[in-house]
Design a protein around this motif. Structure first.
Motif, PDB file in Angstrom:
ATOM      1  N   UNK A 235       0.840  -1.201   0.000  1.00  0.00           N
ATOM      2  CA  UNK A 235       0.000   0.000   0.000  1.00  0.00           C
ATOM      3  C   UNK A 235       0.869   1.244   0.000  1.00  0.00           C
ATOM      4  N   UNK A 236       1.943   1.213   0.773  1.00  0.00           N
ATOM      5  CA  UNK A 236       2.849   2.356   0.797  1.00  0.00           C
ATOM      6  C   UNK A 236       3.523   2.591  -0.533  1.00  0.00           C
ATOM      7  N   UNK A 237       3.893   1.502  -1.218  1.00  0.00           N
ATOM      8  CA  UNK A 237       4.553   1.633  -2.526  1.00  0.00           C
ATOM      9  C   UNK A 237       3.623   2.277  -3.552  1.00  0.00           C
ATOM     10  N   UNK A 238       2.380   1.814  -3.625  1.00  0.00           N
ATOM     11  CA  UNK A 238       1.432   2.397  -4.573  1.00  0.00           C
ATOM     12  C   UNK A 238       1.153   3.858  -4.243  1.00  0.00           C
ATOM     13  N   UNK A 239       1.029   4.142  -2.964  1.00  0.00           N
ATOM     14  CA  UNK A 239       0.771   5.517  -2.548  1.00  0.00           C
ATOM     15  C   UNK A 239       1.948   6.413  -2.905  1.00  0.00           C
ATOM     16  N   UNK A 240       3.157   5.948  -2.713  1.00  0.00           N
ATOM     17  CA  UNK A 240       4.341   6.752  -3.037  1.00  0.00           C
ATOM     18  C   UNK A 240       4.397   7.058  -4.528  1.00  0.00           C
ATOM     19  N   UNK A 241       4.129   6.058  -5.369  1.00  0.00           N
ATOM     20  CA  UNK A 241       4.143   6.293  -6.810  1.00  0.00           C
ATOM     21  C   UNK A 241       3.062   7.279  -7.232  1.00  0.00           C
ATOM     22  N   UNK A 242       1.885   7.164  -6.644  1.00  0.00           N
ATOM     23  CA  UNK A 242       0.804   8.079  -6.990  1.00  0.00           C
ATOM     24  C   UNK A 242       1.139   9.511  -6.575  1.00  0.00           C
ATOM     25  N   UNK A 243       1.658   9.680  -5.362  1.00  0.00           N
ATOM     26  CA  UNK A 243       1.962  11.023  -4.860  1.00  0.00           C
ATOM     27  C   UNK A 243       3.063  11.678  -5.694  1.00  0.00           C
ATOM     28  N   UNK A 244       4.155  10.964  -5.913  1.00  0.00           N
ATOM     29  CA  UNK A 244       5.275  11.551  -6.662  1.00  0.00           C
ATOM     30  C   UNK A 244       4.882  11.785  -8.116  1.00  0.00           C
ATOM     31  N   UNK A 245       4.146  10.846  -8.726  1.00  0.00           N
ATOM     32  CA  UNK A 245       3.697  11.050 -10.099  1.00  0.00           C
ATOM     33  C   UNK A 245       2.799  12.266 -10.226  1.00  0.00           C
ATOM     34  N   UNK A 246       1.890  12.474  -9.251  1.00  0.00           N
ATOM     35  CA  UNK A 246       1.025  13.648  -9.279  1.00  0.00           C
ATOM     36  C   UNK A 246       1.834  14.932  -9.102  1.00  0.00           C
ATOM     37  N   UNK A 247       2.827  14.911  -8.212  1.00  0.00           N
ATOM     38  CA  UNK A 247       3.686  16.083  -8.034  1.00  0.00           C
ATOM     39  C   UNK A 247       4.413  16.429  -9.323  1.00  0.00           C
ATOM     40  N   UNK A 248       4.975  15.427  -9.984  1.00  0.00           N
ATOM     41  CA  UNK A 248       5.698  15.678 -11.231  1.00  0.00           C
ATOM     42  C   UNK A 248       4.753  16.195 -12.314  1.00  0.00           C
ATOM     43  N   UNK A 249       3.546  15.619 -12.392  1.00  0.00           N
ATOM     44  CA  UNK A 249       2.599  16.058 -13.418  1.00  0.00           C
ATOM     45  C   UNK A 249       2.217  17.523 -13.214  1.00  0.00           C
ATOM     46  N   UNK A 250       1.974  17.932 -11.966  1.00  0.00           N
ATOM     47  CA  UNK A 250       1.608  19.330 -11.686  1.00  0.00           C
ATOM     48  C   UNK A 250       2.770  20.268 -12.021  1.00  0.00           C
ATOM     49  N   UNK A 251       3.983  19.899 -11.616  1.00  0.00           N
ATOM     50  CA  UNK A 251       5.145  20.743 -11.897  1.00  0.00           C
ATOM     51  C   UNK A 251       5.407  20.862 -13.392  1.00  0.00           C
ATOM     52  N   UNK A 252       5.300  19.752 -14.120  1.00  0.00           N
ATOM     53  CA  UNK A 252       5.514  19.785 -15.571  1.00  0.00           C
ATOM     54  C   UNK A 252       4.456  20.651 -16.240  1.00  0.00           C
ATOM     55  N   UNK A 253       3.193  20.465 -15.840  1.00  0.00           N
ATOM     56  CA  UNK A 253       2.109  21.252 -16.431  1.00  0.00           C
ATOM     57  C   UNK A 253       2.344  22.746 -16.205  1.00  0.00           C
ATOM     58  N   UNK A 254       2.677  23.122 -14.962  1.00  0.00           N
ATOM     59  CA  UNK A 254       2.863  24.539 -14.634  1.00  0.00           C
ATOM     60  C   UNK A 254       4.058  25.139 -15.386  1.00  0.00           C
ATOM     61  N   UNK A 255       5.187  24.420 -15.403  1.00  0.00           N
ATOM     62  CA  UNK A 255       6.383  24.983 -16.035  1.00  0.00           C
ATOM     63  C   UNK A 255       6.220  25.098 -17.553  1.00  0.00           C
ATOM     64  N   UNK A 256       5.708  24.056 -18.192  1.00  0.00           N
ATOM     65  CA  UNK A 256       5.559  24.107 -19.646  1.00  0.00           C
ATOM     66  C   UNK A 256       4.475  25.084 -20.068  1.00  0.00           C
ATOM     67  N   UNK A 257       3.456  25.266 -19.224  1.00  0.00           N
ATOM     68  CA  UNK A 257       2.457  26.297 -19.507  1.00  0.00           C
ATOM     69  C   UNK A 257       3.095  27.689 -19.441  1.00  0.00           C
ATOM     70  N   UNK A 258       3.942  27.900 -18.467  1.00  0.00           N
ATOM     71  CA  UNK A 258       4.649  29.188 -18.337  1.00  0.00           C
ATOM     72  C   UNK A 258       5.600  29.420 -19.510  1.00  0.00           C
ATOM     73  N   UNK A 259       6.250  28.355 -19.989  1.00  0.00           N
ATOM     74  CA  UNK A 259       7.181  28.470 -21.110  1.00  0.00           C
ATOM     75  C   UNK A 259       6.476  28.431 -22.464  1.00  0.00           C
TER      76      UNK A 259
END
Length: 388
Positions: A235-259
Motif C-alpha cells: 500500500x505504501x509503494x502504490x501511494x508513493x508512486x501516486x503522490x510523486x507522479x502527481x507532483x511531477x505532473x503538476x510541476x511539468x504542467x505549470x512549467x511548460x504552460x509558463x514556457x
C-alpha cells in the motif's frame, strides 16, 4: 584328524580356531561395498537435484513475465484489501464489500481517462498535424548554427534523403496493423489482469490457506505476520508512486504552460505515469517536449532541458526514495540497489517490481531471521564502526 563338516555352526569352529583376520576381512569388504553403494546413491541423488534446480531456474526465466504479471495483481489486491476490510468491519460481508471497492476503482480509472484522455488526444492530434512546421522550424534553427560550415549546412537543408527514406504505404499499413494487434493484446491482457485482481479480492481465503500450509505449524504465525506487513508495504509503494507522479505532473504542467510549450496535457500525462518506470520514465517524459521546445526556440529548449534534469535528480534521488522509505520502511540505498539490480537482471519488468519485491524480501527476512537472533550490543557496535 576330526571331521568338523557335520557341525551345523561353522561360525563356532571359525571362532574356536581363531580365524579372526578372515572375519575382519569379510566385514571390511562388506562395509566397503555398502559405502560405495551409498556414495553412488548420493552422487545420483545430487545429480538429480542439480538437474531439477537447473530446469527450475530455466522455467522461471522463461515465465518471468507471467510471474511479474501475477505479482502486480497481488500488489494491487493487497492495496484494495484495506478498504474492503474497513467495509467488512462496518457490517458488510466480504463479497459485496469487495465488489464495491473493485467497481469504485474501475469508476475512478474511467473518470481519469474520461477527463484527461480527450484533452491528451486533441493535443496529440495537434502535435501530429504541426510536425511539418516543427520540423521546418527545427531545420532552420540548425541551419543557422551551421552558417560557418556550408557543406554540412547544405546536407541539413537537403530533404531528398528524408523523402527517399520515408516509409512506403505498405510499410505504414503493416506498422498500423501490428500496432492495432499490440493494442488489442494489451487490452485483452488488462482485462485478464482485472479479472485476476477481482477473483483474489472476492475470495482470498483459499489462496491464503494454501500459502500458510506451505510452512510447518510452528512457523505459520510468522508467515501470517510477514504477509500482513508486506501488505502494508505494498500500500505504501502504490501511494508513493501516486503522490510523486502527481507532483511531477503538476510541476511539468505549470512549467511548460509558463514556457508556452505546446501539448502540456500530453507531457503532464507522461510525467504522471513515467514515475512507474524508474529511470527510463525520465526519457519517455522529457525527450518529446524538449524536441518540441527546440523547434520553437533554442533558449526555451535549454530551459526545458534544465527543468527536467533538475526534476529528475530531485525526485528520483531525494524525494522518491524518502517517500518510499517512509511508506515502506526501506532505506533509500536499499531501494536504489534493488532497482538497479533487478533492472540489470530482468530489464524493464525487473525495474518495475524491484521495490515491492525487496519489500517482500525484507519483511520475511525480519520475521524468519532477525526475530530470533539477539540484538544486544548492536547499537554500540554500530557506533564503534562510525567512530572508526
Amino acid at each position: 584328524m576330526t571331521d568338523v563338516g557335520f557341525l551345523p555352526n561353522n561360525g563356532f569352529i571359525i571362532a574356536v580356531l581363531g580365524f579372526k583376520p578372515y572375519n575382519k576381512t569379510i566385514n571390511k569388504q562388506h562395509m566397503n561395498k555398502e559405502l560405495a553403494g551409498a556414495r553412488g546413491y548420493s552422487a545420483l541423488k545430487l545429480l538429480f537435484v542439480a538437474a531439477f534446480i537447473v530446469v527450475g531456474l530455466w522455467f522461471i526465466y522463461e515465465v518471468i513475465g507471467i510471474l511479474f504479471f501475477f505479482f502486480f495483481a497481488l500488489v494491487l489486491t493487497m492495496a484494495l484489501n484495506t478498504p474492503v476490510m474497513w467495509l467488512t468491519k462496518k457490517g458488510l460481508s466480504r463479497t459485496p464489500a469487495a465488489l464495491i471497492v473493485f467497481f469504485c476503482m474501475i469508476i475512478f480509472l474511467v473518470a481519469i481517462f474520461w477527463l484527461v484522455i480527450p484533452r491528451v488526444l486533441n493535443q496529440v492530434s495537434s502535435l501530429i498535424n504541426d510536425i511539418p512546421d516543427y520540423y521546418s522550424s527545427l531545420k532552420q534553427q540548425v541551419a543557422g548554427w551551421l552558417e560557418d560550415y556550408p557543406s554540412l549546412r547544405e546536407k541539413v537543408m537537403d530533404d531528398s534523403g528524408l523523402v527517399d527514406n520515408m516509409p512506403s504505404a505498405r510499410r505504414i499499413f503493416l506498422g498500423v496493423s501490428r500496432f492495432s494487434l499490440t493494442l488489442f493484446g494489451a487490452v485483452f491482457l488488462f482485462i485478464i489482469f482485472l479479472s485476476v485482481v477481482a477473483y483474489m479480492l472476492l475470495n482470498p481465503v483459499p489462496l491464503l490457506r494454501n500459502y500458510l500450509l506451505l510452512f510447518p505449524e510452528h512457523k505459520r504465525q510468522q508467515a501470517a505476520t510477514a504477509m500482513a506487513k508486506a501488505s502494508g508495504m505494498m500500500r505504501g509503494w502504490l501511494w508513493a508512486n501516486f503522490v510523486v507522479g502527481a507532483m511531477e505532473a503538476v510541476l511539468v504542467f505549470a512549467f511548460l504552460y509558463f514556457m508556452k510549450v505546446p501539448g502540456i496535457w500530453v507531457w503532464a500525462a507522461l510525467a504522471l505515469f513515467g514515475q512507474m518506470v524508474p529511470r527510463l520514465g525520465f526519457y519517455i517524459m522529457a525527450v518529446p517536449p524538449i524536441i518540441i521546445a527546440l523547434s520553437i526556440d533554442p533558449t526555451t529548449a535549454l530551459w526545458v532541458l534544465v527543468f527536467y534534469l533538475l526534476l529528475d535528480e530531485i525526485m528520483a534521488d531525494f524525494v522518491m526514495p524518502r517517500i518510499r522509505a517512509h511508506a515502506m520502511k526501506l532505506h533509500p540505498v536499499v531501494s536504489l540497489f534493488a532497482m538497479l539490480t533487478m533492472a540489470s537482471a530482468f530489464g524493464f519488468a525487473g525495474a518495475l517490481v524491484a521495490t515491492p519485491f525487496i519489500g517482500f524480501v525484507q519483511v520475511f527476512y525480519q520475521e524468519f531471521y532477525l526475530a530470533r537472533i539477539s540484538k544486544k550490543g548492536v547499537d554500540a557496535q554500530v557506533s564503534t564502526i562510525l567512530e572508526g
